[in-house]
Design a protein around this motif. Sequence first.
Motif, mmCIF file in Angstrom:
data_model
loop_
_atom_site.group_PDB
_atom_site.id
_atom_site.type_symbol
_atom_site.label_atom_id
_atom_site.label_comp_id
_atom_site.label_asym_id
_atom_site.label_seq_id
_atom_site.Cartn_x
_atom_site.Cartn_y
_atom_site.Cartn_z
ATOM 1 N N THR A 5 0.848 -1.188 0.000
ATOM 2 C CA THR A 5 0.000 0.000 0.000
ATOM 3 C C THR A 5 0.881 1.234 0.000
ATOM 4 O O THR A 5 1.741 1.387 0.869
ATOM 5 C CB THR A 5 -0.906 0.033 1.255
ATOM 6 N N VAL A 6 0.663 2.104 -0.963
ATOM 7 C CA VAL A 6 1.358 3.389 -0.963
ATOM 8 C C VAL A 6 0.634 4.315 0.011
ATOM 9 O O VAL A 6 -0.517 4.677 -0.210
ATOM 10 C CB VAL A 6 1.399 4.013 -2.368
ATOM 11 N N CYS A 26 6.054 6.949 0.477
ATOM 12 C CA CYS A 26 6.125 6.152 1.707
ATOM 13 C C CYS A 26 5.195 4.969 1.528
ATOM 14 O O CYS A 26 4.010 5.146 1.197
ATOM 15 C CB CYS A 26 5.712 6.996 2.911
ATOM 16 N N THR A 27 5.712 3.758 1.737
ATOM 17 C CA THR A 27 4.985 2.545 1.378
ATOM 18 C C THR A 27 4.926 1.585 2.552
ATOM 19 O O THR A 27 5.912 1.402 3.274
ATOM 20 C CB THR A 27 5.668 1.858 0.177
ATOM 21 N N LEU A 28 3.768 0.940 2.706
ATOM 22 C CA LEU A 28 3.554 -0.068 3.736
ATOM 23 C C LEU A 28 3.430 -1.435 3.087
ATOM 24 O O LEU A 28 2.672 -1.607 2.118
ATOM 25 C CB LEU A 28 2.276 0.243 4.524
ATOM 26 N N ILE A 29 4.160 -2.385 3.615
ATOM 27 C CA ILE A 29 4.028 -3.796 3.213
ATOM 28 C C ILE A 29 3.489 -4.563 4.414
ATOM 29 O O ILE A 29 4.048 -4.467 5.512
ATOM 30 C CB ILE A 29 5.383 -4.390 2.791
ATOM 31 N N THR A 30 2.400 -5.291 4.224
ATOM 32 C CA THR A 30 1.850 -6.118 5.298
ATOM 33 C C THR A 30 1.844 -7.579 4.861
ATOM 34 O O THR A 30 1.742 -7.896 3.676
ATOM 35 C CB THR A 30 0.422 -5.679 5.661
ATOM 36 N N THR A 32 3.606 -11.512 6.360
ATOM 37 C CA THR A 32 4.394 -12.206 7.378
ATOM 38 C C THR A 32 5.131 -11.211 8.261
ATOM 39 O O THR A 32 5.236 -11.385 9.481
ATOM 40 C CB THR A 32 5.398 -13.163 6.713
ATOM 41 N N HIS A 33 5.656 -10.170 7.643
ATOM 42 C CA HIS A 33 6.274 -9.054 8.360
ATOM 43 C C HIS A 33 5.647 -7.749 7.883
ATOM 44 O O HIS A 33 5.272 -7.630 6.717
ATOM 45 C CB HIS A 33 7.783 -8.998 8.114
ATOM 46 N N ASN A 34 5.538 -6.802 8.784
ATOM 47 C CA ASN A 34 5.109 -5.453 8.423
ATOM 48 C C ASN A 34 6.349 -4.602 8.172
ATOM 49 O O ASN A 34 7.243 -4.546 9.013
ATOM 50 C CB ASN A 34 4.265 -4.835 9.530
ATOM 51 N N VAL A 35 6.361 -3.951 7.018
ATOM 52 C CA VAL A 35 7.547 -3.197 6.595
ATOM 53 C C VAL A 35 7.110 -1.808 6.140
ATOM 54 O O VAL A 35 6.114 -1.678 5.402
ATOM 55 C CB VAL A 35 8.276 -3.913 5.430
ATOM 56 N N VAL A 36 7.835 -0.787 6.558
ATOM 57 C CA VAL A 36 7.656 0.552 6.008
ATOM 58 C C VAL A 36 8.895 0.880 5.183
ATOM 59 O O VAL A 36 10.028 0.684 5.641
ATOM 60 C CB VAL A 36 7.462 1.607 7.119
ATOM 61 N N VAL A 37 8.656 1.363 3.970
ATOM 62 C CA VAL A 37 9.761 1.728 3.079
ATOM 63 C C VAL A 37 9.756 3.241 2.872
ATOM 64 O O VAL A 37 8.780 3.798 2.356
ATOM 65 C CB VAL A 37 9.653 1.016 1.721
ATOM 66 N N ILE A 62 5.499 -2.458 13.337
ATOM 67 C CA ILE A 62 6.392 -2.549 12.180
ATOM 68 C C ILE A 62 7.627 -3.371 12.540
ATOM 69 O O ILE A 62 8.311 -3.097 13.528
ATOM 70 C CB ILE A 62 6.799 -1.146 11.694
ATOM 71 N N ASN A 63 7.922 -4.381 11.709
ATOM 72 C CA ASN A 63 9.064 -5.271 11.943
ATOM 73 C C ASN A 63 10.346 -4.794 11.279
ATOM 74 O O ASN A 63 11.442 -5.049 11.790
ATOM 75 C CB ASN A 63 8.738 -6.679 11.434
ATOM 76 N N TYR A 64 10.195 -4.141 10.129
ATOM 77 C CA TYR A 64 11.357 -3.639 9.393
ATOM 78 C C TYR A 64 11.056 -2.241 8.858
ATOM 79 O O TYR A 64 9.933 -1.967 8.414
ATOM 80 C CB TYR A 64 11.696 -4.524 8.186
ATOM 81 N N VAL A 65 12.052 -1.384 8.900
ATOM 82 C CA VAL A 65 12.034 -0.120 8.174
ATOM 83 C C VAL A 65 13.159 -0.191 7.146
ATOM 84 O O VAL A 65 14.306 -0.504 7.491
ATOM 85 C CB VAL A 65 12.262 1.081 9.110
ATOM 86 N N VAL A 66 12.811 0.063 5.895
ATOM 87 C CA VAL A 66 13.822 0.112 4.844
ATOM 88 C C VAL A 66 13.868 1.525 4.285
ATOM 89 O O VAL A 66 12.852 2.044 3.803
ATOM 90 C CB VAL A 66 13.529 -0.884 3.707
#
Length: 211
Positions: A5-6, A26-30, A32-37, A62-66
């Motif tokens: 999701t953007v 700024c993008t959200l990935i949901t 197995t892991h939640n990630v913000v890019v 959030i599990n990872y920030v990239v």
Amino acid sequence: MSEVTVLYEGYSNMTGKDQMTANCSCTLITGTHNVVVDTMTAWDSQKIITALQKHNVSPDDINYVVSTHGHSDHIGNNNLFLNAKHIVGFSVSFREQYYMHPFDKGEEYVINDSVKVIPTPGHTLSCVTVLVTTAEGRVVAICGDLFENYEDIDNPNVWLEAGSDDPVQQMKNRLKVIEVANWIIPGHGAKFHVTEQIRNSLRKQAGNAPV
């Protein structure tokens, strides 16, 4: 599988001879892991919190920030995410612990079966791209400034004038990503679909580039 999701669409506009307005996507990935890019500028913390809330996600989830690279418009709110492992360009850390990952040797960093981080230097020498495989089997590439916006496909001056520490590498990595991606989320523009016409355009540009 993961969902992409953007949260905010990036932009970049010259407002004078030596001045511009800009912010990154700024993008959200949901999944197995939640990630913000890419976490925008330091003045955007409440925007990000509000956008996450709309998806029933808090910063603590959030599990990872990239951060695709270390420029200020891509790292401004990393400190919202204190439970997350942080990948900033080629640097991987959690709190004061740093993890040596060989991005510089071309090795990808696997977050899970559907999300990985690959080195794509060019705009800076430590840029990365996040590749996400969705439930439909589509690959979404969250590229930072490897791609400035859709317009830079036909007009390479757009990404060159945005700054490139290594234009030759950037061209090669643009082609590498475009060959595997179905969708591109660029650093400063709207998400766009990758067509065979786009691939052919970048192949031609890469073929004409100096070695």
